[in-house]
Design a protein around this motif. Structure first.
Motif, PDB file in Angstrom:
ATOM      1  N   ASP A 171       0.839  -1.213   0.003  1.00  0.00           N
ATOM      2  CA  ASP A 171       0.154  -0.069   0.028  1.00  0.00           C
ATOM      3  C   ASP A 171       0.826   1.175  -0.108  1.00  0.00           C
ATOM      4  N   ASP A 172       0.171   2.557   0.357  1.00  0.00           N
ATOM      5  CA  ASP A 172       1.025   3.489   0.173  1.00  0.00           C
ATOM      6  C   ASP A 172       2.028   3.815   1.408  1.00  0.00           C
ATOM      7  N   ASN A 173       2.081   2.905   2.394  1.00  0.00           N
ATOM      8  CA  ASN A 173       2.752   2.933   3.451  1.00  0.00           C
ATOM      9  C   ASN A 173       4.026   1.958   3.425  1.00  0.00           C
ATOM     10  N   GLY A 174       3.702   0.860   3.293  1.00  0.00           N
ATOM     11  CA  GLY A 174       4.670  -0.283   3.441  1.00  0.00           C
ATOM     12  C   GLY A 174       4.277  -1.477   2.402  1.00  0.00           C
ATOM     13  N   SER A 175       4.838  -2.681   2.944  1.00  0.00           N
ATOM     14  CA  SER A 175       4.528  -3.830   1.938  1.00  0.00           C
ATOM     15  C   SER A 175       4.218  -5.006   3.215  1.00  0.00           C
ATOM     16  N   ILE A 176       3.479  -5.859   2.667  1.00  0.00           N
ATOM     17  CA  ILE A 176       3.474  -7.488   3.183  1.00  0.00           C
ATOM     18  C   ILE A 176       3.818  -8.319   2.073  1.00  0.00           C
ATOM     19  N   THR A 177       4.999  -9.012   2.218  1.00  0.00           N
ATOM     20  CA  THR A 177       5.272 -10.047   1.247  1.00  0.00           C
ATOM     21  C   THR A 177       4.911 -11.336   1.988  1.00  0.00           C
ATOM     22  N   GLY A 178       4.037 -12.247   1.445  1.00  0.00           N
ATOM     23  CA  GLY A 178       3.388 -13.379   1.706  1.00  0.00           C
ATOM     24  C   GLY A 178       4.084 -14.525   1.398  1.00  0.00           C
ATOM     25  N   ILE A 179       4.706 -15.299   2.221  1.00  0.00           N
ATOM     26  CA  ILE A 179       5.244 -16.604   1.782  1.00  0.00           C
ATOM     27  C   ILE A 179       4.405 -17.827   2.633  1.00  0.00           C
ATOM     28  N   TYR A 180       3.502 -18.412   1.832  1.00  0.00           N
ATOM     29  CA  TYR A 180       2.441 -19.354   2.326  1.00  0.00           C
ATOM     30  C   TYR A 180       2.652 -20.797   1.980  1.00  0.00           C
ATOM     31  N   THR A 181       2.929 -21.814   2.699  1.00  0.00           N
ATOM     32  CA  THR A 181       3.295 -23.032   2.794  1.00  0.00           C
ATOM     33  C   THR A 181       2.166 -23.843   2.467  1.00  0.00           C
ATOM     34  N   VAL A 182       2.163 -24.782   1.597  1.00  0.00           N
ATOM     35  CA  VAL A 182       0.753 -25.380   1.118  1.00  0.00           C
ATOM     36  C   VAL A 182       1.512 -26.945   1.097  1.00  0.00           C
TER      37      VAL A 182
END
Length: 442
Positions: free
Chosen positions: A298-309
């Motif tokens: 977003d315009d503030n920061g970031s969330i990088t998602g790593i999801y195990t399946v």
């Protein structure tokens, strides 16, 4: 065991309307209560007739005969006629920088014995996915410290990637290595549905003190209620959203999406949803994108998602794996064949893909890793002939080059579990490999 007092302290008031009822029926994981007028998501306190051993439960459904409640703990001691009291809703969690270095349960309570938490503000558990028209584009690479990812499968800040593998192939070890070596400001790690023994092993051996110092870990083991395992995913994501709103680059790691989906399945079937593919009710496939879409920039920061399946029986066409792959921005496949040969990380780079890699790397980087993947594919295609000595040197220039460069490529893709490769080191490896895999252009 959930401690009631800290949870009840954080639950907001509800209107004084039919707040008391009685348990009329218990079937499997679900209690039915009459005399209550509460909304979905409301928290209720159930007291046995003996007056001891009370348990918290959440309203997960209702019908003409009453409200359906699912407990956060065991149902031991509950009788027909046990008292049910609506105590409020719990749609939020209290967060703050005091969470760093701490281990929490799915209700947000510390379980590491390090005392009370310092919390600054409240954030909603449900959250709202970022409006696609205001979602910031992904232009910067995230360094994971793993050459097999940072090279051929480079991911960007705000990308959502799945790690797909069967059991015992090294998902948790890989997550720990990434948490220690990533360039993110904060790690939020959710261990959901794991064996209790593995939690401490992960904290001590995979994550280590260095990784834990800039991480928040949420734990809901496999023996805990389905409601807690499902809630843990929301708690972790809400904490990540808080750090993102403060302008930080957050790495959210959820292990595993499959076990969260299994918890949703337990809840859905218990309240009467019809089963579909492999017994999963429709709500599971509705909840999955709602959860995964909350990561991003977003315009503030970031969330990088790593999801195990977790792919059952190494079946990569499992319905949860297939659905997650269609939502995520890339998938990293771990190979049991590589894992059993002692190759760590067991990343099969030819079966994996990062959909945003070419946007966050240079053209030189892209051409080199494409050449590496091509030579790995060529070698795999002729592997049986090479193994039995049936391939004749000089028959195919690509196969000759694949054989000649295989040793260096494998050394590039392989790391020790405690080894972290910086961005400069990965690029230096690729520069050396360029002369081998692209000789005509060197």
């Amino acid at each position: 065991m959930i401690e009631l007092a800290p949870v009840l302290d954080r639950i907001s008031d509800v209107p004084r309307l039919a707040q008391h009822g009685r348990v009329s029926r218990v079937v499997g994981l679900v209690m039915e209560a009459t005399g209550l007028d509460v909304s979905l998501g409301s928290i209720c306190r159930v007291r046995p007739l003996s007056g001891s051993g009370e348990v918290l439960a959440e309203a997960v459904g209702f019908h003409a005969n009453g409200v359906l409640l699912m407990p956060f703990g065991e149902l031991d001691g509950i009788h027909p006629g046990s008292s049910v009291e609506a105590v409020g809703r719990s749609p939020h969690i209290e967060v703050g920088h005091g969470l760093l270095g701490r281990v929490l349960d799915a209700m947000g309570n510390p379980i590491d014995g390090l005392g009370p938490l310092r919390r600054d503000t409240r954030v909603p558990l449900a959250g709202v996915p970022i409006n696609p028209l205001v979602r910031e584009t992904i232009d910067d690479a995230l360094v994971t410290g793993i050459r097999a990812i940072d090279g051929p499968l480079t991911i960007g800040h705000g990308q959502r990637v799945g790690i797909f593998a069967g059991s015992g192939v090294g998902k948790s070890s890989l997550l720990g290595s990434i948490a220690r070596g990533s360039s993110a400001d904060v790690n939020v790690i959710a261990l959901l549905g794991e064996r209790g023994r593995e939690v401490r092993d992960f904290l001590r051996h995979s994550l280590g003190e260095e990784g834990l110092s800039r991480s928040v870990v949420i734990v809901a083991t496999g023996d805990e209620a389905a409601l807690l395992r499902a809630r843990g995913a929301l708690v972790a994501t809400a904490i990540a959203e808080h750090f993102r709103s403060n302008g930080l680059h957050v790495l959210l790691m959820l292990d595993s999406v499959t076990r969260v989906a299994m918890a949703w399945r337990e809840i859905g079937l218990a309240v009467g949803e019809p089963p579909t593919t492999k017994g999963y009710p429709p709500s599971v496939f509705a909840n999955l994108p709602r959860l995964l879409e909350r990561a991003g920039n977003d315009d503030n920061g970031s969330i990088t998602g790593i999801y195990t399946v977790l792919v059952e029986g190494d079946d990569f066409n499992d319905p949860i794996a297939d659905s997650a792959r269609s939502i995520l921005d890339g998938h990293i496949v771990l190979s049991r064949r590589l894992a059993t040969s002692g190759h760590f990380p067991a990343v099969d780079v030819n079966e994996s893909v990062s959909r945003l890699r070419d946007r966050v790397v240079t053209e030189e980087h892209r051409q080199t890793v494409n050449a590496i993947q091509h030579l790995l594919a060529v070698y795999r295609d002729k592997e049986d002939l090479i193994a039995v000595g049936a391939y004749q040197q000089g028959s195919d220039p690509d196969v000759d080059r694949a054989i000649a460069t295989r040793g260096e490529i494998i050394r590039f893709l392989r790391q020790e579990r405690d080894e972290v490769s910086t961005h400069a080191e990965t690029e230096a490896w690729l520069t050396r490999l360029k002369a081998l895999v692209r000789p005509r252009e060197a």
